[in-house]
Design a protein around this motif. Structure first.
Motif, short mmCIF file in Angstrom:
data_model
loop_
_atom_site.label_atom_id
_atom_site.label_comp_id
_atom_site.label_asym_id
_atom_site.label_seq_id
_atom_site.Cartn_x
_atom_site.Cartn_y
_atom_site.Cartn_z
N ALA A 69 0.84 -1.20 0.00
CA ALA A 69 0.00 0.00 0.00
C ALA A 69 0.88 1.25 0.00
CB ALA A 69 -0.92 -0.01 1.21
N PRO A 70 1.57 1.51 -1.13
CA PRO A 70 2.47 2.67 -1.17
C PRO A 70 1.69 3.98 -1.08
CG PRO A 70 2.26 1.70 -3.35
CD PRO A 70 1.54 0.79 -2.40
N LYS A 71 2.40 5.01 -0.64
CA LYS A 71 1.81 6.34 -0.55
C LYS A 71 2.48 7.26 -1.56
CE LYS A 71 0.38 5.98 4.15
NZ LYS A 71 -0.70 6.55 4.81
N GLU A 72 1.80 8.33 -1.89
CA GLU A 72 2.29 9.32 -2.84
C GLU A 72 3.72 9.74 -2.47
OE1 GLU A 72 1.60 11.66 -6.30
OE2 GLU A 72 0.40 10.05 -5.42
N GLY A 73 4.63 9.68 -3.44
CA GLY A 73 6.01 10.11 -3.22
C GLY A 73 6.97 9.00 -2.82
N ASP A 74 6.46 7.81 -2.49
CA ASP A 74 7.37 6.70 -2.19
C ASP A 74 8.32 6.52 -3.38
OD1 ASP A 74 6.09 6.33 0.20
OD2 ASP A 74 5.43 4.28 -0.21
N THR A 75 9.59 6.32 -3.09
CA THR A 75 10.62 6.27 -4.14
C THR A 75 11.54 5.09 -3.90
OG1 THR A 75 10.55 8.68 -4.28
CG2 THR A 75 12.46 7.58 -5.27
N GLN A 76 11.86 4.36 -4.97
CA GLN A 76 12.81 3.26 -4.92
C GLN A 76 13.88 3.49 -5.98
OE1 GLN A 76 10.39 -0.20 -5.61
NE2 GLN A 76 9.66 -0.26 -3.51
N VAL A 77 15.11 3.72 -5.52
CA VAL A 77 16.22 3.96 -6.45
C VAL A 77 16.55 2.65 -7.16
CG1 VAL A 77 18.66 4.58 -6.64
CG2 VAL A 77 17.15 5.88 -5.12
N ARG A 78 16.62 2.70 -8.49
CA ARG A 78 16.92 1.53 -9.31
C ARG A 78 18.30 1.59 -9.92
NH1 ARG A 78 13.39 -2.04 -7.61
NH2 ARG A 78 11.26 -1.38 -7.88
N GLY A 79 18.85 2.80 -10.07
CA GLY A 79 20.16 2.93 -10.68
C GLY A 79 20.69 4.33 -10.48
N ILE A 80 21.95 4.51 -10.86
CA ILE A 80 22.61 5.80 -10.71
C ILE A 80 23.62 5.96 -11.83
CG2 ILE A 80 24.33 4.82 -9.14
CD1 ILE A 80 24.39 7.53 -7.69
N SER A 81 23.80 7.20 -12.25
CA SER A 81 24.83 7.53 -13.21
C SER A 81 25.76 8.53 -12.54
CB SER A 81 24.21 8.14 -14.47
OG SER A 81 25.20 8.64 -15.33
#
Length: 100
Positions: A69-81
């Motif tokens: 039940a995610p909430k608005e703005g939840d963020t999961q980093v998948r990668g980086i440059s």
């Protein structure tokens, strides 16, 4: 140093791809977190690519809701440059190209 974060973010009731160019303060925070990750690893204080990814996750991952039940703005980093060198876990790359 140019750092770009690649993530998924819960917006408008769905998970969407999110790309973010870090400002100077955010880039410094990611770098400091990468140094701390390298130090915690214990073998060497020299940073490796995965330290930057872990550093970015420490700074940018946000979870206000539960996994189901995610909430608005939840963020999961998948990668980086970092300065044009991209790092993304293999399973995310495989999933990305399977959907194309």
């Amino acid at each position: 140093m140019r750092i770009v974060i690649f993530a998924t973010r819960f917006q408008g009731g769905t998970w969407k791809d999110w790309e973010h160019l870090c400002d100077d303060n955010e880039a410094a925070a990611v770098m400091n977190s990468a140094v701390a990750t390298a130090f915690d690893r214990g073998f060497s204080q020299r940073k490796i690519h995965s330290d930057y990814l872990q550093g970015a996750r420490y700074i940018f991952d946000v979870a206000c809701g539960l996994p189901d039940a995610p909430k608005e703005g939840d963020t999961q980093v998948r990668g980086i440059s970092v300065d044009e060198i991209a790092l993304k876990p293999q399973e995310d790359l495989e999933r990305h190209f399977a959907h194309r």
